[in-house]
Each structure stands twice: as C-alpha cells, then as structure tokens.
Design a protein around this motif. Structure first.
Motif, mmCIF file in Angstrom:
data_model
loop_
_atom_site.group_PDB
_atom_site.id
_atom_site.type_symbol
_atom_site.label_atom_id
_atom_site.label_comp_id
_atom_site.label_asym_id
_atom_site.label_seq_id
_atom_site.Cartn_x
_atom_site.Cartn_y
_atom_site.Cartn_z
ATOM 1 N N THR A 28 0.816 -1.215 0.000
ATOM 2 C CA THR A 28 0.000 0.000 0.000
ATOM 3 C C THR A 28 0.850 1.265 0.000
ATOM 4 O O THR A 28 0.305 2.363 -0.139
ATOM 5 C CB THR A 28 -0.933 0.035 1.228
ATOM 6 O OG1 THR A 28 -0.146 -0.012 2.423
ATOM 7 C CG2 THR A 28 -1.898 -1.149 1.208
ATOM 8 N N ASP A 29 2.144 1.117 0.134
ATOM 9 C CA ASP A 29 3.042 2.286 0.145
ATOM 10 C C ASP A 29 4.029 2.279 -1.016
ATOM 11 O O ASP A 29 4.333 3.333 -1.578
ATOM 12 C CB ASP A 29 3.844 2.330 1.456
ATOM 13 C CG ASP A 29 2.952 2.342 2.684
ATOM 14 O OD1 ASP A 29 2.060 3.202 2.746
ATOM 15 O OD2 ASP A 29 3.144 1.478 3.558
ATOM 16 N N HIS B 140 5.005 1.029 -4.722
ATOM 17 C CA HIS B 140 4.442 0.499 -5.963
ATOM 18 C C HIS B 140 5.501 0.233 -7.028
ATOM 19 O O HIS B 140 5.168 -0.129 -8.144
ATOM 20 C CB HIS B 140 3.385 1.461 -6.529
ATOM 21 C CG HIS B 140 2.185 1.601 -5.642
ATOM 22 N ND1 HIS B 140 1.205 2.552 -5.847
ATOM 23 C CD2 HIS B 140 1.800 0.897 -4.533
ATOM 24 C CE1 HIS B 140 0.274 2.450 -4.918
ATOM 25 N NE2 HIS B 140 0.613 1.456 -4.107
ATOM 26 N N VAL C 66 -1.659 -5.474 -5.555
ATOM 27 C CA VAL C 66 -2.367 -4.204 -5.384
ATOM 28 C C VAL C 66 -3.767 -4.306 -5.987
ATOM 29 O O VAL C 66 -4.756 -3.859 -5.378
ATOM 30 C CB VAL C 66 -1.578 -3.049 -6.027
ATOM 31 C CG1 VAL C 66 -2.362 -1.737 -5.936
ATOM 32 C CG2 VAL C 66 -0.214 -2.886 -5.365
ATOM 33 N N GLU D 89 -6.262 -6.280 -3.794
ATOM 34 C CA GLU D 89 -6.768 -5.511 -2.659
ATOM 35 C C GLU D 89 -7.728 -4.433 -3.118
ATOM 36 O O GLU D 89 -8.718 -4.135 -2.427
ATOM 37 C CB GLU D 89 -5.608 -4.903 -1.876
ATOM 38 C CG GLU D 89 -5.950 -4.556 -0.448
ATOM 39 C CD GLU D 89 -6.275 -5.788 0.385
ATOM 40 O OE1 GLU D 89 -7.021 -5.634 1.379
ATOM 41 O OE2 GLU D 89 -5.797 -6.899 0.060
ATOM 42 N N CYS E 85 -10.574 4.380 -1.747
ATOM 43 C CA CYS E 85 -9.826 3.159 -2.094
ATOM 44 C C CYS E 85 -8.435 3.525 -2.592
ATOM 45 O O CYS E 85 -7.440 2.872 -2.236
ATOM 46 C CB CYS E 85 -10.572 2.364 -3.151
ATOM 47 S SG CYS E 85 -12.168 1.683 -2.616
ATOM 48 N N ARG F 109 -6.305 4.491 0.340
ATOM 49 C CA ARG F 109 -5.990 3.322 1.156
ATOM 50 C C ARG F 109 -4.853 2.512 0.531
ATOM 51 O O ARG F 109 -4.065 1.883 1.244
ATOM 52 C CB ARG F 109 -7.246 2.448 1.292
ATOM 53 C CG ARG F 109 -7.106 1.208 2.142
ATOM 54 C CD ARG F 109 -7.192 1.523 3.618
ATOM 55 N NE ARG F 109 -8.484 2.048 4.007
ATOM 56 C CZ ARG F 109 -9.525 1.292 4.372
ATOM 57 N NH1 ARG F 109 -9.410 -0.027 4.398
ATOM 58 N NH2 ARG F 109 -10.665 1.844 4.727
ATOM 59 N N LEU F 110 -4.766 2.533 -0.783
ATOM 60 C CA LEU F 110 -3.763 1.745 -1.496
ATOM 61 C C LEU F 110 -2.522 2.551 -1.858
ATOM 62 O O LEU F 110 -1.653 2.057 -2.577
ATOM 63 C CB LEU F 110 -4.383 1.143 -2.768
ATOM 64 C CG LEU F 110 -5.462 0.090 -2.500
ATOM 65 C CD1 LEU F 110 -6.211 -0.251 -3.774
ATOM 66 C CD2 LEU F 110 -4.851 -1.156 -1.888
ATOM 67 N N GLY F 111 -2.432 3.790 -1.364
ATOM 68 C CA GLY F 111 -1.211 4.555 -1.523
ATOM 69 C C GLY F 111 -1.089 5.338 -2.813
ATOM 70 O O GLY F 111 0.022 5.806 -3.137
#
Length: 294
Positions: free
Chosen positions: A198-199, A201, A237, A240, A255, A258-260
């Motif tokens: 989530t941070d 990628h 990713v 999720e 969303c 939340r997923l960065g």
C-alpha cells in the motif's frame, strides 16, 4: 466491511477447547453442524489458513471473485486475508483443517502460487485422505491426552498432507525448488510486498530495501511464481483494490488513498490497465452480478 452484499466477516483464529496447538481438524459435516444459521454462505475473511479435501459429494465455493465447482477429489486452500464463502457445501464430505499463520513454516512460495481450488486424481486423493486421517488422529490424541501432544509432530503431519495434495504444477521442472536461492529471495520479496504494497508500488523500492537489484527480484519471482516481480506486485495491489471496491462502501477516491495512490486519476489508470475498465464501472458490474446470484 460493508457494501450492498452485507458485511464481510473478519474471522479470528479461536481454537476449540483442547485444540490450542495452532491447528484444528474438522470435517465439512462438523462445519455444517456448528453453523446452523448458514453464515458460511456469506463472504468471510479469515486471519488463518483453511485447507480442505472433498472426499465425496459436490458443491460450490467462491474465493476472491472466482467461483469453483467442488467435486470428489477437490482441494481447497484459503490463505489468511482471502475473501471467500462456502457457496454450497451441503453435500460435501471430507476433512477441513484450520491452522495459524506460521504453524507451517517454509511454504511461502506454495502459498503464493497454489490456486484456491484444484483437483486431485483418485490415487493422490486416497493418499491425501490417509495423511489427513493420520493428522486427525494425532490431533484427537493431543486434545484428549495432553501428555501425548506434540505441536512439532502436528506441524510435520500437516506439511506432509499439503505436500501430498499440492497440484502437480507446483512440482514442475521449471519451478524454483524449495531451499534454492530463487525461492529464498522470492519468500523475502513476497513477505515485504505483503507488508508494504500500500506504500511501495515500484520494484526498485523493494530492491533497495532488501539489498537486491531489480533483475534479481524479477528472476526469483519468475522462477517461483511464473511472473515478473512488477506483475506480481501489481496483481497484489489489484486484488486488494477489488476487495475494497466489492466489500466496502469506500468511494473510489478512498480506495485509492488506502492503497497509496496520490490521486484517484493514477488509481483509475492503474486499475483500467489491469482489467480494461475503471474501478467505478467494475464495482457496478460486480454489484449487478451479485444481485443476480452470479
């Protein structure tokens, strides 16, 4: 988590009395008898592993947006965090094993590459059922006679069962072998992805943190999981993202955060590149399919 389909139950590992060893051996029949309200047919997200064999009968199961037909010889492996539901197991019979994360060390690569459901031929099913029966007897003995309890023995018997039941593709000559450097690198990469997807990628972020170069992570991931390191990360990713869109009321922007993703536009571009439609359209299509019972 809430959406139009109702709540996704967050299931915590709560062993039955006498089963405080990190593993519990049940059956489909026992599950049905304990679940008189049929909550099993609703989406649930366990924080533990569920491994089952269909010794006889048939039914259906859904795991992370895929429907699976269960027939004699079927194997099911639900890993922690997966959203699944027992759509119809009224006619299924066979062993069902619950175990904590960490109770079965050394299976990280298999967890990542083994599907949620697969099929065993008759001979392999027979051997797997024998392994499950042995595990069940040792578990029962440990529960009734604590001086006989041996968590190490239960762990080894569980490992033997899963090794016997793993699909043939897990043993293909092109796959990384347990204990190989590729396997160890992939295990480390996968664990770090699970912690930071989530941070971070970019594969380069993981390479820098782990002390490998990008090519090493890519080779190891391809050998263990059959795909490149970037594709593996993107699929995690995306999974999720689908879980959030399907099972929460978070707006698309929520969303994305939340997923960065820095903004919803980047998230939409990422999502569309993976599934050929935007997140809002995918959520609407999933909701419509759900109301039709698809």
């Amino acid at each position: 988590m809430e959406n139009g389909h109702g709540a996704v139950r967050q299931l915590r590992y709560l062993p039955a009395i006498g089963s405080a060893y990190g593993v519990e051996v049940l059956t489909f029949a026992a599950l049905r008898s304990m679940d008189t309200q049929r909550r099993r047919v609703q989406p649930q997200r366990p924080d533990f592993h569920v491994f089952a064999l269909v010794g006889s009968g048939s039914g259906t199961h859904e795991a992370d947006f895929r429907d699976h037909q269960l027939t004699e010889g079927g194997a099911v492996w639900i890993r922690p965090g997966m959203v699944h539901r027992w759509s119809d197991i009224d006619a299924c019979d066979g062993p069902l094993i619950l175990f904590r994360p960490g109770f079965l060390p050394g299976f990280t690569a298999s967890e990542a590459t083994t599907p949620a459901c697969w099929q065993l031929d008759r001979q392999r099913l027979s051997l797997a059922l024998l392994a499950a029966e042995h595990l069940g007897r040792e578990h029962s003995a440990a529960a009734h006679t604590p001086r006989l309890a041996s968590p190490a023995l239960l762990s080894h018997l569980l490992a033997a069962l899963i090794l016997r039941a793993l699909p043939d593709t897990s043993h293909s000559t092109g796959a990384a072998q347990p204990g190989s450097r590729h396997t160890e690198v992939f295990r480390t990469y996968r664990a770090t992805v699970e912690e930071h997807f989530t941070d971070w990628h970019r594969v380069a972020d993981y390479a820098q943190a782990l002390g490998y170069d990008v090519r090493t992570l890519t080779r190891a991931t391809r050998a263990a999981a059959g795909t490149g390191a970037k594709a593996f990360l993107d699929q995690r990713v995306l999974l999720e993202a689908k879980r959030l869109l399907a099972h929460t009321d978070l707006p698309v922007g929520g969303c994305a955060r939340r997923l960065g993703f820095r903004d919803v536009g980047n998230f939409t571009t990422f999502f569309r590149r993976q599934v050929t439609m935007g997140p809002a359209a995918w959520r609407a299509a999933y909701s419509t399919a759900g109301t039709r019972g698809v």
